[in-house]
Scaffold this active site. Sequence first.
Site, PDB file in Angstrom:
ATOM      1  N   PHE A  70      -7.871  10.064   7.897  1.00 13.42           N
ATOM      2  CA  PHE A  70      -7.254  10.823   6.908  1.00 13.42           C
ATOM      3  C   PHE A  70      -9.057  10.612   5.496  1.00 13.42           C
ATOM      4  O   PHE A  70     -10.075  10.224   5.639  1.00 13.42           O
ATOM      5  CB  PHE A  70      -6.080   9.545   5.706  1.00 13.42           C
ATOM      6  CG  PHE A  70      -6.619   8.379   5.388  1.00 13.42           C
ATOM      7  CD1 PHE A  70      -7.220   7.383   6.784  1.00 13.42           C
ATOM      8  CD2 PHE A  70      -6.979   8.334   4.260  1.00 13.42           C
ATOM      9  CE1 PHE A  70      -7.531   5.694   6.353  1.00 13.42           C
ATOM     10  CE2 PHE A  70      -7.495   6.467   4.074  1.00 13.42           C
ATOM     11  CZ  PHE A  70      -7.773   5.349   4.893  1.00 13.42           C
ATOM     12  N   GLY A  71      -8.735  11.032   4.594  1.00 14.56           N
ATOM     13  CA  GLY A  71      -9.346  11.129   2.956  1.00 14.56           C
ATOM     14  C   GLY A  71     -11.158  11.153   3.903  1.00 14.56           C
ATOM     15  O   GLY A  71     -11.154  12.393   3.852  1.00 14.56           O
TER      16      GLY A  71
ATOM     17  N   ASP B 271      -8.657  -2.840  -1.021  1.00 17.67           N
ATOM     18  CA  ASP B 271      -9.436  -1.852  -1.494  1.00 17.67           C
ATOM     19  C   ASP B 271     -10.688  -1.107  -1.037  1.00 17.67           C
ATOM     20  O   ASP B 271     -11.125  -2.277  -0.027  1.00 17.67           O
ATOM     21  CB  ASP B 271      -9.495  -2.177  -3.068  1.00 17.67           C
ATOM     22  CG  ASP B 271      -9.428  -1.410  -3.856  1.00 17.67           C
ATOM     23  OD1 ASP B 271      -8.777  -0.088  -4.195  1.00 17.67           O
ATOM     24  OD2 ASP B 271     -10.671  -1.421  -4.789  1.00 17.67           O
TER      25      ASP B 271
ATOM     26  N   THR C  54       1.217  -0.785  -0.125  1.00 21.79           N
ATOM     27  CA  THR C  54       0.216  -0.114  -0.075  1.00 21.79           C
ATOM     28  C   THR C  54       0.695   1.232  -0.173  1.00 21.79           C
ATOM     29  O   THR C  54       2.033   1.077   0.557  1.00 21.79           O
ATOM     30  CB  THR C  54      -1.122  -0.175   1.202  1.00 21.79           C
ATOM     31  OG1 THR C  54      -1.844   1.265   0.989  1.00 21.79           O
ATOM     32  CG2 THR C  54      -0.338   0.043   2.817  1.00 21.79           C
ATOM     33  N   GLY C  55       0.504   2.812  -0.646  1.00 26.48           N
ATOM     34  CA  GLY C  55       0.611   3.381  -0.935  1.00 26.48           C
ATOM     35  C   GLY C  55       0.257   4.749   0.848  1.00 26.48           C
ATOM     36  O   GLY C  55       1.052   5.755   0.234  1.00 26.48           O
ATOM     37  N   ASN C  56      -0.873   3.899   1.417  1.00 29.35           N
ATOM     38  CA  ASN C  56      -1.275   4.890   2.077  1.00 29.35           C
ATOM     39  C   ASN C  56      -1.237   4.622   3.309  1.00 29.35           C
ATOM     40  O   ASN C  56      -1.355   3.477   4.063  1.00 29.35           O
ATOM     41  CB  ASN C  56      -3.225   3.984   1.904  1.00 29.35           C
ATOM     42  CG  ASN C  56      -3.830   5.628   3.054  1.00 29.35           C
ATOM     43  OD1 ASN C  56      -2.734   5.744   3.804  1.00 29.35           O
ATOM     44  ND2 ASN C  56      -5.072   5.721   2.325  1.00 29.35           N
ATOM     45  N   ILE C  57      -0.022   5.446   3.926  1.00 31.20           N
ATOM     46  CA  ILE C  57       0.635   5.027   5.756  1.00 31.20           C
ATOM     47  C   ILE C  57      -0.847   4.846   6.985  1.00 31.20           C
ATOM     48  O   ILE C  57      -0.400   3.875   7.337  1.00 31.20           O
ATOM     49  CB  ILE C  57       1.175   5.736   5.880  1.00 31.20           C
ATOM     50  CG1 ILE C  57       2.358   5.979   7.425  1.00 31.20           C
ATOM     51  CG2 ILE C  57       0.634   7.947   6.510  1.00 31.20           C
ATOM     52  CD1 ILE C  57       3.309   4.473   6.992  1.00 31.20           C
TER      53      ILE C  57
ATOM     54  N   HIS D 124     -15.132  -0.944   8.164  1.00 31.62           N
ATOM     55  CA  HIS D 124     -14.685  -1.822   6.906  1.00 31.62           C
ATOM     56  C   HIS D 124     -13.331  -2.305   6.956  1.00 31.62           C
ATOM     57  O   HIS D 124     -13.239  -3.519   6.727  1.00 31.62           O
ATOM     58  CB  HIS D 124     -14.815  -1.248   5.608  1.00 31.62           C
ATOM     59  CG  HIS D 124     -13.973   0.551   5.718  1.00 31.62           C
ATOM     60  ND1 HIS D 124     -13.764   1.453   6.368  1.00 31.62           N
ATOM     61  CD2 HIS D 124     -13.774   0.329   4.583  1.00 31.62           C
ATOM     62  CE1 HIS D 124     -12.904   2.727   6.669  1.00 31.62           C
ATOM     63  NE2 HIS D 124     -12.961   1.640   5.010  1.00 31.62           N
TER      64      HIS D 124
HETATM   65  P1  ITT Z   1      -3.589   2.195  -1.406  1.00 35.83           P
HETATM   66  O1  ITT Z   1      -2.249   2.101  -1.889  1.00 35.83           O
HETATM   67  O2  ITT Z   1      -3.071   1.247  -0.692  1.00 35.83           O
HETATM   68  O3  ITT Z   1      -4.623   2.144  -3.177  1.00 35.83           O
HETATM   69  P2  ITT Z   1      -5.280   4.656  -1.650  1.00 35.83           P
HETATM   70  O4  ITT Z   1      -5.083   5.435  -0.853  1.00 35.83           O
HETATM   71  O5  ITT Z   1      -5.873   4.793  -2.493  1.00 35.83           O
HETATM   72  O6  ITT Z   1      -4.291   3.106  -1.033  1.00 35.83           O
HETATM   73  P3  ITT Z   1      -8.065   3.263  -1.848  1.00 35.83           P
HETATM   74  O7  ITT Z   1      -7.758   2.700  -3.276  1.00 35.83           O
HETATM   75  O8  ITT Z   1      -8.466   1.250  -1.098  1.00 35.83           O
HETATM   76  O9  ITT Z   1      -6.688   3.155  -0.879  1.00 35.83           O
HETATM   77  O10 ITT Z   1      -9.251   3.685  -1.607  1.00 35.83           O
HETATM   78  C1  ITT Z   1      -9.170   4.923  -2.251  1.00 35.83           C
HETATM   79  C2  ITT Z   1      -9.943   6.318  -1.324  1.00 35.83           C
HETATM   80  O11 ITT Z   1     -10.378   6.052  -0.156  1.00 35.83           O
HETATM   81  C3  ITT Z   1      -8.787   6.537  -0.172  1.00 35.83           C
HETATM   82  O12 ITT Z   1      -7.879   7.332  -0.849  1.00 35.83           O
HETATM   83  C4  ITT Z   1     -10.009   7.698   0.358  1.00 35.83           C
HETATM   84  O13 ITT Z   1      -9.859   8.842  -0.041  1.00 35.83           O
HETATM   85  C5  ITT Z   1     -10.829   6.439   0.552  1.00 35.83           C
HETATM   86  N1  ITT Z   1     -10.688   5.694   2.019  1.00 35.83           N
HETATM   87  C6  ITT Z   1     -10.610   4.633   1.805  1.00 35.83           C
HETATM   88  N2  ITT Z   1     -10.899   3.875   2.967  1.00 35.83           N
HETATM   89  C7  ITT Z   1     -11.209   5.510   3.717  1.00 35.83           C
HETATM   90  C8  ITT Z   1     -11.128   5.309   5.476  1.00 35.83           C
HETATM   91  O14 ITT Z   1     -11.090   3.779   6.312  1.00 35.83           O
HETATM   92  N3  ITT Z   1     -11.523   5.988   5.222  1.00 35.83           N
HETATM   93  C9  ITT Z   1     -11.598   7.298   5.217  1.00 35.83           C
HETATM   94  N4  ITT Z   1     -11.455   7.172   3.599  1.00 35.83           N
HETATM   95  C10 ITT Z   1     -10.895   6.264   2.896  1.00 35.83           C
END
Ligand code: ITT
Length: 196
Positions: free
Chosen positions: A150-151, A72, A14-17, A178
């Site tokens: 985040f997100g 994902d 993953t690129g998401n810490i 989730h």
């Molecule tokens: P990878 O490198 O693991 O793919 P990613 O950030 O692209 O990291 P995802 O494709 O799983 O991760 O998720 C897509 C987006 O959905 C992510 O960038 C967030 O903006 C949002 N997201 C996913 N899970 C979340 C969470 O638990 N809380 C808030 N936003 C979330």
Amino acid sequence: MSFQLNGKVIFFATGNIHKFNEARQVLSRHKITVGMLKVKTLEIQSENLEEIAKTSVVHAFRQCDIPIIVEDAGLFVEALNGFPGPYASYVYKTISNEGLLKLMEKNMNRRAKFQSVVAYFSEELDTPLCFKGEVWGEITEKIRRGCSGFGFDPIFKPFGSQKTFAEMSITEKNKYSHRAKAFRKFAKWYKSLCKV
Ligand code: ITT
């Protein structure tokens, strides 16, 4: 960084810490130490999270040839017919939380769910295995940032809580999320496999 269980090593690509830290906490409760692997994962365009995760994990595996996990996630807003769904990443980068709240303006139905698919692949398997988790909640009227998350965390409040995910610690978020549900399923399966 690596995760070891009975001599086996696995990585979370993953690129998401933030995702990594949430997963690490869940897995550590099952005595599994996880490592973050920053390989470029292929994210195909699909409306199906499972299909995206399966393709990504096989792609990641081919690059490093070690047992690997990818995850994902998507956000599905009921009043927007499931938008942004698997396109959450692109929507977050383009319109962010402000844009999503604008789309929801004057909308009484605030129901939404996050879904997560953890996909695991190793050389012993013919096809990747998937573990799913979801959480229902509501999109808040305003952005509510805490000191975490985040997100879309600042606009998502899971049912049963007064706080948004962003207002929670990782431990609190993992009680609802989730991702935690999906990783817990993975951990149970993996530990039974390794007979720990
Ligand atoms: P990878 O490198 O693991 O793919 P990613 O950030 O692209 O990291 P995802 O494709 O799983 O991760 O998720 C897509 C987006 O959905 C992510 O960038 C967030 O903006 C949002 N997201 C996913 N899970 C979340 C969470 O638990 N809380 C808030 N936003 C979330």
